[in-house]
Scaffold this motif. Structure first.
Motif: not given
Length: 337
Positions: A4-5, A7, A12, A62, A64-67
């Motif tokens: 997972a990333q 942002n 990052q 989320n 994975n989206k870094g939200q």
């Protein structure tokens, strides 16, 4: 599961070996990022350090989206709770998200356990021989491929839109004689039967088997699989029991031990306390007779093959060899299960 990333504005953060835990509140889903194989350990009380569980101590919409979840959303979904408290709430009550690869491995493990349990508890009613795991697996596959209710030779001999072959199979599984599908008035399966006073009574639907799932324990699914196999008979099967003679000094019978319900699918039920006698009888599905002769208690009864080793181990450790279980018959079938 792929990495997972996260942002963030100035940097990052790349998460590896991540396990997501998700909790739905209203129409919103909230997530936290954890290390793999730590969530279950935390819930069981074996891991107490959150630093070893959480990759990032924050709540996301989320991962994975870094939200990151806005404070307004958290206050609305979790009124009166701080962000740290929300993290713990999700960690304790959320659903662990498993990747396809991990899910496949887990599904295969459960499938293997279910097949082994079933193979140890069913026999051919005529020969009283146990089936190999391969034969049990094929029988279960036949049931699941036919929607959970295949009869012997299911799917063969279907004729026309009326599905005569399927009707014949269902008739056979009920033990009746199927009418020739080519006859002018083929026998049709019915969910109702006439009672003594002429009224139609709806029959109880037969158990179905549609395959294993990771949402239930292997033990409970094995019980479901056995019921379906016995009900539909894709191969001739009957529930097998070993006939045993169990003897134990009466002085030991009264000792207190923890009881684990042997015939319950509820594995979360708290263990109760009882005597050694209660524990032994919890493994015995049917008692043929029991008696006390002098200072020794003797019981003759029927035990599932899958429970025999556990019973033997208990007798060996709890009584230090003073009690014993003697096998009188390796496979006794019971009608009407």
């Amino acid at each position: 599961m792929p990495s997972a990333q996260i942002n963030q504005p100035s940097n990052q953060i790349r998460l590896t070996n991540v396990s997501l835990v998700r909790l739905k509140k209203g129409k919103k889903k909230f997530e936290i990022a954890c290390y793999k194989n730590t969530v279950t350990s935390f819930r069981a009380g074996n891991e107490t350090d959150l630093d070893n569980v959480l990759q990032i101590p924050n709540v996301f919409l989320n991962v994975n989206k870094g939200q990151v979840a806005p404070n307004e959303e958290l206050k609305k979904a979790f009124p009166g709770m701080t962000r740290d408290e929300v993290v713990l709430e999700i960690l304790n009550k959320g659903e662990i998200q498993v990747g396809e690869k991990e899910r496949g491995v887990e599904l295969e493990r459960v499938h293997r356990e279910v097949v082994e349990m079933v193979a140890g508890r069913l026999v051919d009613p005529k020969s009283k021989r146990v089936y190999t795991t391969g034969m049990i697996e094929k029988a279960l596959d036949q049931l699941s491929s036919q929607g959970g209710h295949a009869g012997r030779q299911a799917g063969k001999g279907k004729q026309g839109s009326g599905g005569g072959g399927a009707e014949e199979d269902r008739s056979k599984s009920r033990g009746g004689d199927a009418t020739d599908s080519n006859a002018s008035t083929p026998k049709k399966p019915s969910d109702t039967q006439a009672s003594a006073d002429g009224e139609e009574v709806k029959q109880k639907p037969k158990p179905k088997w549609t395959g294993v799932t990771t949402n239930k324990s292997s033990k409970s699914q094995a019980l479901e699989a056995m019921k379906a196999l016995i009900a539909h008979q894709p191969i001739p099967v009957a529930k097998a029991r070993m006939r045993l003679r169990i003897t134990c000094p009466t002085s030991i019978l009264k000792q207190t031990v923890k009881l684990t319900p042997q015939n319950s699918s509820d594995e979360q039920a708290p263990p109760e306390k009882g005597s050694v006698k209660d524990k032994i009888l919890s493994y015995v599905e049917a008692v043929e007779n029991q008696d006390v002769v002098g200072e020794e208690w003797e019981c003759v009864g029927f035990v599932e093959p899958g429970s025999f080793k556990t019973l033997s181990d208990f007798i060996s450790t709890q009584t230090k060899g003073r009690a014993r279980a003697e096998v009188l018959d390796m496979a006794v079938t019971s009608e009407g299960d």
